[in-house]
Design an enzyme around this catalytic site. Sequence first.
Site, PDB file in Angstrom:
ATOM      1  N   GLY A  99      -9.749  -0.619  27.859  1.00  0.00           N
ATOM      2  CA  GLY A  99     -10.253  -0.058  26.827  1.00  0.00           C
ATOM      3  C   GLY A  99      -9.931   0.973  26.332  1.00  0.00           C
ATOM      4  O   GLY A  99      -9.174   2.054  26.338  1.00  0.00           O
ATOM      5  N   TRP A 102     -12.292  -6.765  21.181  1.00  0.00           N
ATOM      6  CA  TRP A 102     -13.559  -6.171  22.252  1.00  0.00           C
ATOM      7  C   TRP A 102     -13.687  -4.720  21.467  1.00  0.00           C
ATOM      8  O   TRP A 102     -12.959  -3.735  22.036  1.00  0.00           O
ATOM      9  CB  TRP A 102     -13.906  -5.801  23.767  1.00  0.00           C
ATOM     10  CG  TRP A 102     -14.733  -5.630  24.290  1.00  0.00           C
ATOM     11  CD1 TRP A 102     -14.991  -4.875  24.823  1.00  0.00           C
ATOM     12  CD2 TRP A 102     -15.945  -7.070  24.627  1.00  0.00           C
ATOM     13  NE1 TRP A 102     -16.431  -4.613  25.591  1.00  0.00           N
ATOM     14  CE2 TRP A 102     -16.857  -6.217  25.025  1.00  0.00           C
ATOM     15  CE3 TRP A 102     -15.707  -8.213  24.205  1.00  0.00           C
ATOM     16  CZ2 TRP A 102     -17.810  -6.969  25.603  1.00  0.00           C
ATOM     17  CZ3 TRP A 102     -17.460  -8.778  24.771  1.00  0.00           C
ATOM     18  CH2 TRP A 102     -18.194  -8.001  25.273  1.00  0.00           C
ATOM     19  N   HIS A 138     -11.335 -10.686  24.007  1.00  0.00           N
ATOM     20  CA  HIS A 138     -10.137  -9.156  24.870  1.00  0.00           C
ATOM     21  C   HIS A 138     -12.117  -9.007  25.817  1.00  0.00           C
ATOM     22  O   HIS A 138     -13.036  -9.128  25.485  1.00  0.00           O
ATOM     23  CB  HIS A 138     -10.155  -8.141  23.515  1.00  0.00           C
ATOM     24  CG  HIS A 138      -9.133  -8.579  23.292  1.00  0.00           C
ATOM     25  ND1 HIS A 138      -8.264  -7.991  22.362  1.00  0.00           N
ATOM     26  CD2 HIS A 138      -8.254  -9.897  22.532  1.00  0.00           C
ATOM     27  CE1 HIS A 138      -7.082  -8.267  22.178  1.00  0.00           C
ATOM     28  NE2 HIS A 138      -6.989  -9.556  21.959  1.00  0.00           N
ATOM     29  N   GLU A 151      -4.865 -12.444  15.403  1.00  0.00           N
ATOM     30  CA  GLU A 151      -5.371 -11.735  16.167  1.00  0.00           C
ATOM     31  C   GLU A 151      -6.933 -11.300  15.304  1.00  0.00           C
ATOM     32  O   GLU A 151      -6.381 -10.547  14.312  1.00  0.00           O
ATOM     33  CB  GLU A 151      -4.985 -10.051  17.125  1.00  0.00           C
ATOM     34  CG  GLU A 151      -6.183  -9.460  17.940  1.00  0.00           C
ATOM     35  CD  GLU A 151      -6.284  -8.470  17.998  1.00  0.00           C
ATOM     36  OE1 GLU A 151      -5.122  -7.309  19.546  1.00  0.00           O
ATOM     37  OE2 GLU A 151      -6.151  -6.886  18.034  1.00  0.00           O
ATOM     38  N   GLN A 158       1.443  -4.364  22.508  1.00  0.00           N
ATOM     39  CA  GLN A 158       1.511  -3.750  21.558  1.00  0.00           C
ATOM     40  C   GLN A 158       1.848  -3.729  20.361  1.00  0.00           C
ATOM     41  O   GLN A 158       3.425  -3.743  20.797  1.00  0.00           O
ATOM     42  CB  GLN A 158       1.330  -1.220  22.001  1.00  0.00           C
ATOM     43  CG  GLN A 158       1.419  -1.256  20.929  1.00  0.00           C
ATOM     44  CD  GLN A 158      -0.090  -0.972  20.505  1.00  0.00           C
ATOM     45  OE1 GLN A 158      -0.718  -1.721  19.549  1.00  0.00           O
ATOM     46  NE2 GLN A 158      -1.020  -0.132  20.889  1.00  0.00           N
ATOM     47  N   TYR A 178      -9.029   0.586  36.123  1.00  0.00           N
ATOM     48  CA  TYR A 178      -8.238   0.166  35.523  1.00  0.00           C
ATOM     49  C   TYR A 178      -7.956  -1.040  34.718  1.00  0.00           C
ATOM     50  O   TYR A 178      -9.227  -2.109  35.949  1.00  0.00           O
ATOM     51  CB  TYR A 178      -7.083   0.443  36.434  1.00  0.00           C
ATOM     52  CG  TYR A 178      -6.711   2.209  36.569  1.00  0.00           C
ATOM     53  CD1 TYR A 178      -6.272   3.030  35.752  1.00  0.00           C
ATOM     54  CD2 TYR A 178      -6.654   2.062  38.235  1.00  0.00           C
ATOM     55  CE1 TYR A 178      -6.037   4.429  35.914  1.00  0.00           C
ATOM     56  CE2 TYR A 178      -6.510   3.609  37.887  1.00  0.00           C
ATOM     57  CZ  TYR A 178      -6.446   4.691  37.539  1.00  0.00           C
ATOM     58  OH  TYR A 178      -5.812   6.179  38.065  1.00  0.00           O
ATOM     59  N   ALA A 179      -7.228  -1.390  34.330  1.00  0.00           N
ATOM     60  CA  ALA A 179      -7.579  -3.153  33.130  1.00  0.00           C
ATOM     61  C   ALA A 179      -7.233  -3.727  35.039  1.00  0.00           C
ATOM     62  O   ALA A 179      -7.588  -5.067  35.605  1.00  0.00           O
ATOM     63  CB  ALA A 179      -6.129  -3.427  32.536  1.00  0.00           C
ATOM     64  N   PHE A 205     -10.284  -8.580  14.521  1.00  0.00           N
ATOM     65  CA  PHE A 205     -11.632  -8.038  15.217  1.00  0.00           C
ATOM     66  C   PHE A 205     -13.006  -8.588  14.485  1.00  0.00           C
ATOM     67  O   PHE A 205     -13.092  -8.911  13.255  1.00  0.00           O
ATOM     68  CB  PHE A 205     -11.288  -6.687  14.974  1.00  0.00           C
ATOM     69  CG  PHE A 205     -11.250  -5.851  13.502  1.00  0.00           C
ATOM     70  CD1 PHE A 205     -12.312  -5.628  12.751  1.00  0.00           C
ATOM     71  CD2 PHE A 205     -10.393  -5.842  13.368  1.00  0.00           C
ATOM     72  CE1 PHE A 205     -11.671  -4.946  11.609  1.00  0.00           C
ATOM     73  CE2 PHE A 205      -9.419  -5.244  11.529  1.00  0.00           C
ATOM     74  CZ  PHE A 205     -10.919  -5.044  10.836  1.00  0.00           C
TER      75      PHE A 205
HETATM   76  P1  FAD Z   1      -4.333  -0.372  32.385  1.00  0.00           P
HETATM   77  O1  FAD Z   1      -3.304  -1.007  32.725  1.00  0.00           O
HETATM   78  O2  FAD Z   1      -5.585   0.181  33.385  1.00  0.00           O
HETATM   79  O3  FAD Z   1      -3.634   1.761  31.854  1.00  0.00           O
HETATM   80  C1  FAD Z   1      -4.513   2.561  31.867  1.00  0.00           C
HETATM   81  C2  FAD Z   1      -3.980   4.046  31.826  1.00  0.00           C
HETATM   82  O4  FAD Z   1      -4.056   4.178  33.590  1.00  0.00           O
HETATM   83  C3  FAD Z   1      -2.808   3.534  31.738  1.00  0.00           C
HETATM   84  O5  FAD Z   1      -2.569   5.444  30.991  1.00  0.00           O
HETATM   85  C4  FAD Z   1      -1.875   4.257  33.228  1.00  0.00           C
HETATM   86  O6  FAD Z   1      -0.572   4.508  33.425  1.00  0.00           O
HETATM   87  C5  FAD Z   1      -3.304   3.950  33.849  1.00  0.00           C
HETATM   88  N1  FAD Z   1      -2.524   3.602  34.585  1.00  0.00           N
HETATM   89  C6  FAD Z   1      -3.201   2.282  35.507  1.00  0.00           C
HETATM   90  N2  FAD Z   1      -2.730   1.882  36.284  1.00  0.00           N
HETATM   91  C7  FAD Z   1      -2.213   3.094  37.168  1.00  0.00           C
HETATM   92  C8  FAD Z   1      -2.965   3.777  38.732  1.00  0.00           C
HETATM   93  N3  FAD Z   1      -2.685   2.396  39.670  1.00  0.00           N
HETATM   94  N4  FAD Z   1      -2.688   4.759  39.508  1.00  0.00           N
HETATM   95  C9  FAD Z   1      -2.830   5.857  37.811  1.00  0.00           C
HETATM   96  N5  FAD Z   1      -2.673   5.512  36.788  1.00  0.00           N
HETATM   97  C10 FAD Z   1      -2.800   3.883  36.530  1.00  0.00           C
HETATM   98  N6  FAD Z   1      -8.442  -1.508  23.415  1.00  0.00           N
HETATM   99  C11 FAD Z   1     -10.142  -1.998  23.002  1.00  0.00           C
HETATM  100  O7  FAD Z   1     -10.995  -0.945  23.166  1.00  0.00           O
HETATM  101  N7  FAD Z   1     -10.211  -2.615  23.168  1.00  0.00           N
HETATM  102  C12 FAD Z   1      -9.943  -4.627  22.239  1.00  0.00           C
HETATM  103  O8  FAD Z   1      -9.861  -5.234  22.250  1.00  0.00           O
HETATM  104  C13 FAD Z   1      -8.052  -4.107  22.294  1.00  0.00           C
HETATM  105  N8  FAD Z   1      -7.530  -4.453  22.715  1.00  0.00           N
HETATM  106  C14 FAD Z   1      -6.010  -4.870  22.929  1.00  0.00           C
HETATM  107  C15 FAD Z   1      -4.984  -5.357  22.602  1.00  0.00           C
HETATM  108  C16 FAD Z   1      -3.620  -5.027  22.630  1.00  0.00           C
HETATM  109  C17 FAD Z   1      -2.794  -6.262  23.192  1.00  0.00           C
HETATM  110  C18 FAD Z   1      -3.112  -3.640  23.302  1.00  0.00           C
HETATM  111  C19 FAD Z   1      -1.572  -3.362  23.664  1.00  0.00           C
HETATM  112  C20 FAD Z   1      -4.234  -3.035  23.466  1.00  0.00           C
HETATM  113  C21 FAD Z   1      -5.367  -3.091  23.244  1.00  0.00           C
HETATM  114  N9  FAD Z   1      -6.766  -2.553  23.707  1.00  0.00           N
HETATM  115  C22 FAD Z   1      -7.661  -2.416  23.147  1.00  0.00           C
HETATM  116  C23 FAD Z   1      -6.238  -1.023  23.533  1.00  0.00           C
HETATM  117  C24 FAD Z   1      -6.195  -0.884  24.743  1.00  0.00           C
HETATM  118  O9  FAD Z   1      -7.547  -0.816  25.479  1.00  0.00           O
HETATM  119  C25 FAD Z   1      -5.976   0.947  25.339  1.00  0.00           C
HETATM  120  O10 FAD Z   1      -4.241   1.102  24.765  1.00  0.00           O
HETATM  121  C26 FAD Z   1      -6.167   1.475  26.841  1.00  0.00           C
HETATM  122  O11 FAD Z   1      -5.556   3.081  27.268  1.00  0.00           O
HETATM  123  C27 FAD Z   1      -4.923   1.046  27.411  1.00  0.00           C
HETATM  124  O12 FAD Z   1      -5.242  -0.420  28.539  1.00  0.00           O
HETATM  125  P2  FAD Z   1      -5.029  -0.863  29.103  1.00  0.00           P
HETATM  126  O13 FAD Z   1      -5.537  -2.256  29.526  1.00  0.00           O
HETATM  127  O14 FAD Z   1      -2.703  -1.183  29.041  1.00  0.00           O
HETATM  128  O15 FAD Z   1      -4.983  -0.231  30.717  1.00  0.00           O
END
Ligand code: FAD
Length: 311
Positions: free
Chosen positions: A109, A50, A78, A18, A181, A127-128, A20
């Site tokens: 993000g 990203w 990303h 990875e 993570q 959400y993702a 950045f």
């Molecule tokens: P999600 O899975 O959407 O979760 C986000 C939050 O919402 C969590 O607290 C989850 O519990 C909650 N949630 C999800 N679904 C629901 C639901 N249905 N109801 C209620 N709550 C819900 N960040 C960047 O900005 N750029 C990057 O390039 C980047 N790369 C990363 C690469 C990896 C491998 C990892 C592990 C993280 C990366 N991050 C990056 C960080 C990441 O964006 C943050 O950790 C972010 O806070 C969570 O992202 P997620 O995609 O896991 O979100």
Amino acid sequence: SQMLAQSKAEGKPTFSFEFFPPKTAQGVQNLYDRMDRMHNFGPKFIDVTWGAGGRLSNLTCEMVKVAQSVYGLETCMHLTCTDMEKSKLDNALKEAHQAGCTNILALRGDPPREKEKWEATQGGFRYAKDLVKYIRDRYGNHFDIGVAGYSEGCDDNDDVDELIDHLKEKVDAGATFVVTQMFYDTDIFIDWVKKVRAKGIDIPIIPGIMPIHTHAAFLRRANWTRCNIPKHWTEALEPVKNDDAEVREVGKGLVAEMCRKLIDAGILHMHFYTMNLAQATRMVLEELELLPDVESPLQKPLPWRPSLGLN
Ligand code: FAD
């Protein structure tokens, strides 16, 4: 373990890197040179992270283009929901598609730099899983879509079980692999993988490995992600903490030992958080005897399809 042995693929473990987007033009040039050299280590693919908003996200698209089409590296871009209304997402996806990129890591993000708490953007996603679904709807199976997994909780949620439920939602929305993570406690990680499998998530899980560059950076990143540091790690690193070379040497041994345990558990692909540096990652790969022979440098690897599916 049966549960972890997800692949019939025999043979050598594989790995990915990875990177950045750097902040300066000189930094970008240095990184391209390093990417070119690290290409010879034989990664299966590289990720480009990203950065929220503006110039850095344009740079992500550009770096993906260069890595994919100039260096012939399989890339994974990303993409996050932070500050991204749908038209911006469309542009980023279009650019990735045009560059020949077929892998996206879809994330909620981090919050933008000036903000502590994450907020949804008008006309964007919360959400993702929403982003995963959007990419699937628009592009069918063109992209392999990865999502983030957290074996010890994430920045705004430390309920590991709830996070696994949310991971399941991301998989149901169309994700095809998970990148985790960073962590240093392999036992916690392996237990987590078992839990994830027990929830019916059967796509590849790729562990995120953070090599040790300096003692200060090691502590800072472990604190920042709140991951457990096993006692024997502290005992090994503490006495040498003022000697950077010694920290890297001891750290290499610890990280390699962790990778061996993962490999023994049937996890056959490792994703290295390089922090845009070659040395610490190279040392771990060398220790694991995964680097190609110097006498016979690796051919440019074939584009890596189908699916980033390993493990
Ligand atoms: P999600 O899975 O959407 O979760 C986000 C939050 O919402 C969590 O607290 C989850 O519990 C909650 N949630 C999800 N679904 C629901 C639901 N249905 N109801 C209620 N709550 C819900 N960040 C960047 O900005 N750029 C990057 O390039 C980047 N790369 C990363 C690469 C990896 C491998 C990892 C592990 C993280 C990366 N991050 C990056 C960080 C990441 O964006 C943050 O950790 C972010 O806070 C969570 O992202 P997620 O995609 O896991 O979100």
